[in-house]
Design a protein around this motif. Structure first.
Motif, PDB file in Angstrom:
ATOM      1  N   ILE A  40      86.961 -34.824  10.599  1.00 28.49           N
ATOM      2  CA  ILE A  40      85.666 -35.054   9.965  1.00 28.49           C
ATOM      3  C   ILE A  40      84.642 -34.032  10.408  1.00 28.49           C
ATOM      4  O   ILE A  40      84.448 -33.793  11.596  1.00 28.49           O
ATOM      5  N   ARG A  41      83.964 -33.476   9.424  1.00 29.22           N
ATOM      6  CA  ARG A  41      82.763 -32.669   9.640  1.00 29.22           C
ATOM      7  C   ARG A  41      81.631 -33.591   9.208  1.00 29.22           C
ATOM      8  O   ARG A  41      81.599 -34.048   8.064  1.00 29.22           O
ATOM      9  N   LEU A  42      80.739 -33.959  10.126  1.00 30.96           N
ATOM     10  CA  LEU A  42      79.678 -34.904   9.787  1.00 30.96           C
ATOM     11  C   LEU A  42      78.849 -34.402   8.617  1.00 30.96           C
ATOM     12  O   LEU A  42      78.371 -33.262   8.625  1.00 30.96           O
ATOM     13  N   SER A  43      78.653 -35.257   7.638  1.00 28.31           N
ATOM     14  CA  SER A  43      77.844 -34.905   6.466  1.00 28.31           C
ATOM     15  C   SER A  43      76.366 -34.918   6.813  1.00 28.31           C
ATOM     16  O   SER A  43      75.902 -35.719   7.625  1.00 28.31           O
ATOM     17  N   GLY A  44      75.633 -34.027   6.167  1.00 33.12           N
ATOM     18  CA  GLY A  44      74.185 -34.050   6.209  1.00 33.12           C
ATOM     19  C   GLY A  44      73.525 -33.503   7.450  1.00 33.12           C
ATOM     20  O   GLY A  44      72.311 -33.576   7.570  1.00 33.12           O
ATOM     21  N   VAL A  45      74.305 -32.975   8.402  1.00 33.27           N
ATOM     22  CA  VAL A  45      73.722 -32.479   9.647  1.00 33.27           C
ATOM     23  C   VAL A  45      74.306 -31.113  10.018  1.00 33.27           C
ATOM     24  O   VAL A  45      75.369 -30.733   9.548  1.00 33.27           O
ATOM     25  N   ALA A  46      73.577 -30.420  10.868  1.00 30.66           N
ATOM     26  CA  ALA A  46      74.059 -29.161  11.440  1.00 30.66           C
ATOM     27  C   ALA A  46      73.709 -29.136  12.918  1.00 30.66           C
ATOM     28  O   ALA A  46      72.617 -29.547  13.315  1.00 30.66           O
ATOM     29  N   GLY A  52      76.276 -21.300  21.191  1.00 31.09           N
ATOM     30  CA  GLY A  52      74.820 -21.337  21.077  1.00 31.09           C
ATOM     31  C   GLY A  52      74.282 -20.769  19.778  1.00 31.09           C
ATOM     32  O   GLY A  52      73.097 -20.876  19.499  1.00 31.09           O
ATOM     33  N   SER A  53      75.140 -20.181  18.972  1.00 37.97           N
ATOM     34  CA  SER A  53      74.694 -19.575  17.718  1.00 37.97           C
ATOM     35  C   SER A  53      74.589 -20.635  16.622  1.00 37.97           C
ATOM     36  O   SER A  53      75.065 -21.760  16.765  1.00 37.97           O
ATOM     37  N   CYS A  54      73.934 -20.225  15.540  1.00 34.30           N
ATOM     38  CA  CYS A  54      73.876 -21.042  14.335  1.00 34.30           C
ATOM     39  C   CYS A  54      74.447 -20.207  13.203  1.00 34.30           C
ATOM     40  O   CYS A  54      74.154 -19.008  13.103  1.00 34.30           O
ATOM     41  N   SER A  55      75.236 -20.835  12.365  1.00 33.94           N
ATOM     42  CA  SER A  55      75.829 -20.128  11.239  1.00 33.94           C
ATOM     43  C   SER A  55      74.744 -19.748  10.243  1.00 33.94           C
ATOM     44  O   SER A  55      73.776 -20.490  10.040  1.00 33.94           O
ATOM     45  N   VAL A  56      74.917 -18.610   9.609  1.00 33.98           N
ATOM     46  CA  VAL A  56      73.965 -18.124   8.612  1.00 33.98           C
ATOM     47  C   VAL A  56      73.829 -19.159   7.495  1.00 33.98           C
ATOM     48  O   VAL A  56      74.823 -19.699   7.008  1.00 33.98           O
ATOM     49  N   GLY A  57      72.591 -19.469   7.133  1.00 34.66           N
ATOM     50  CA  GLY A  57      72.320 -20.411   6.059  1.00 34.66           C
ATOM     51  C   GLY A  57      72.322 -21.867   6.483  1.00 34.66           C
ATOM     52  O   GLY A  57      72.054 -22.734   5.668  1.00 34.66           O
ATOM     53  N   THR A  63      68.529 -28.025  20.120  1.00 35.81           N
ATOM     54  CA  THR A  63      69.356 -28.662  21.148  1.00 35.81           C
ATOM     55  C   THR A  63      70.524 -27.794  21.584  1.00 35.81           C
ATOM     56  O   THR A  63      71.214 -27.199  20.759  1.00 35.81           O
ATOM     57  N   ASP A  64      70.743 -27.756  22.888  1.00 32.07           N
ATOM     58  CA  ASP A  64      71.879 -27.060  23.470  1.00 32.07           C
ATOM     59  C   ASP A  64      73.180 -27.577  22.851  1.00 32.07           C
ATOM     60  O   ASP A  64      73.328 -28.795  22.652  1.00 32.07           O
ATOM     61  N   ASN A 123      72.007 -41.053  13.648  1.00 33.31           N
ATOM     62  CA  ASN A 123      71.716 -41.070  15.078  1.00 33.31           C
ATOM     63  C   ASN A 123      71.718 -39.679  15.692  1.00 33.31           C
ATOM     64  O   ASN A 123      70.967 -39.434  16.642  1.00 33.31           O
ATOM     65  N   MET A 124      72.518 -38.772  15.160  1.00 31.28           N
ATOM     66  CA  MET A 124      72.479 -37.389  15.655  1.00 31.28           C
ATOM     67  C   MET A 124      71.118 -36.758  15.347  1.00 31.28           C
ATOM     68  O   MET A 124      70.539 -36.072  16.188  1.00 31.28           O
ATOM     69  N   VAL A 125      70.587 -37.024  14.150  1.00 31.53           N
ATOM     70  CA  VAL A 125      69.277 -36.489  13.770  1.00 31.53           C
ATOM     71  C   VAL A 125      68.171 -37.192  14.555  1.00 31.53           C
ATOM     72  O   VAL A 125      67.294 -36.537  15.127  1.00 31.53           O
ATOM     73  N   ALA A 126      68.212 -38.520  14.618  1.00 28.34           N
ATOM     74  CA  ALA A 126      67.167 -39.285  15.305  1.00 28.34           C
ATOM     75  C   ALA A 126      67.095 -38.914  16.790  1.00 28.34           C
ATOM     76  O   ALA A 126      66.014 -38.895  17.366  1.00 28.34           O
ATOM     77  N   GLY A 127      68.243 -38.597  17.387  1.00 25.32           N
ATOM     78  CA  GLY A 127      68.283 -38.226  18.801  1.00 25.32           C
ATOM     79  C   GLY A 127      67.972 -36.764  19.063  1.00 25.32           C
ATOM     80  O   GLY A 127      67.992 -36.326  20.210  1.00 25.32           O
ATOM     81  N   GLY A 128      67.686 -36.002  17.994  1.00 20.14           N
ATOM     82  CA  GLY A 128      67.390 -34.583  18.161  1.00 20.14           C
ATOM     83  C   GLY A 128      68.612 -33.740  18.498  1.00 20.14           C
ATOM     84  O   GLY A 128      68.486 -32.585  18.887  1.00 20.14           O
ATOM     85  N   LEU A 129      69.801 -34.299  18.319  1.00 20.55           N
ATOM     86  CA  LEU A 129      71.035 -33.601  18.670  1.00 20.55           C
ATOM     87  C   LEU A 129      71.521 -32.677  17.560  1.00 20.55           C
ATOM     88  O   LEU A 129      72.298 -31.755  17.803  1.00 20.55           O
ATOM     89  N   ALA A 130      71.078 -32.944  16.335  1.00 26.38           N
ATOM     90  CA  ALA A 130      71.443 -32.132  15.179  1.00 26.38           C
ATOM     91  C   ALA A 130      70.259 -32.118  14.217  1.00 26.38           C
ATOM     92  O   ALA A 130      69.389 -32.981  14.277  1.00 26.38           O
ATOM     93  N   ALA A 131      70.259 -31.126  13.350  1.00 25.46           N
ATOM     94  CA  ALA A 131      69.218 -31.017  12.333  1.00 25.46           C
ATOM     95  C   ALA A 131      69.722 -31.625  11.025  1.00 25.46           C
ATOM     96  O   ALA A 131      70.903 -31.484  10.692  1.00 25.46           O
ATOM     97  N   LYS A 132      68.823 -32.306  10.321  1.00 25.81           N
ATOM     98  CA  LYS A 132      69.171 -32.804   8.991  1.00 25.81           C
ATOM     99  C   LYS A 132      69.353 -31.599   8.072  1.00 25.81           C
ATOM    100  O   LYS A 132      68.512 -30.700   8.050  1.00 25.81           O
ATOM    101  N   TRP A 133      70.424 -31.599   7.323  1.00 24.29           N
ATOM    102  CA  TRP A 133      70.699 -30.528   6.378  1.00 24.29           C
ATOM    103  C   TRP A 133      70.491 -31.098   4.981  1.00 24.29           C
ATOM    104  O   TRP A 133      71.358 -31.735   4.412  1.00 24.29           O
TER     105      TRP A 133
END
Length: 142
Positions: A40-46, A52-57, A63-64, A123-133
């Motif tokens: 599973i790749r979690l939907s709606g988050v990045a 430490g990098s972020c994929s383009v786009g 968050t670390d 919960n990943m978004v609410a906890g600041g662990l991931a960004a809403k996509w």
């Protein structure tokens, strides 16, 4: 069994609900390996990549990446060790997931609900662990 976990994944068709008993996690947005086969790749988050990098786009949260990955592990179960490949091994309750279709390769994009923590993406978004996509959030409600 390890062969099945690493090589027998298939994409769950969009709209289908399925069960996932988590066994391992790579990073803060997945993949999460399921004992039942899917990855599973979690939907709606990045989340940041482990380097430490972020994929383009993709949205790029502050968050670390290790903090995000470990936060995901805590939401879905308990860590039990580390695989040779670097995955965090997890033991957790079976989650109910809804597929959003393929997420590249053999990964299924899905929103999952854990009996331990509720909606994992929310919960990943609410906890600041991931960004809403927004592109993939698609009106999902927490």
């Amino acid at each position: 069994m390890i062969t099945a976990l690493l090589f027998a994944a298939a994409v769950v068709p969009a709209g289908q609900t399925f069960q996932c008993t988590p066994t391992r996690v790579w990073d803060g947005d997945g993949p999460i390996w399921c004992a039942e086969g899917p990855r599973i790749r979690l939907s709606g988050v990045a989340a940041r990549e482990l380097d430490g990098s972020c994929s383009v786009g993709h949205p790029c949260p502050d968050t670390d990446p290790i903090v995000a990955r470990d936060g995901l592990v805590q939401l879905i179960g308990k860590p039990t060790g580390q695989s040779r490949e670097g995955h965090v091994l997890v033991r957790g309750p079976t989650m109910t997931c809804r597929s959003d279709g393929g997420a590249g390769g053999d990964r299924t994009a899905a929103f999952c609900v854990s009996p331990q923590s509720g909606d994992v993406s929310c919960n990943m978004v609410a906890g600041g662990l991931a960004a809403k996509w927004q592109r993939y959030w698609r009106g999902h409600r927490c």
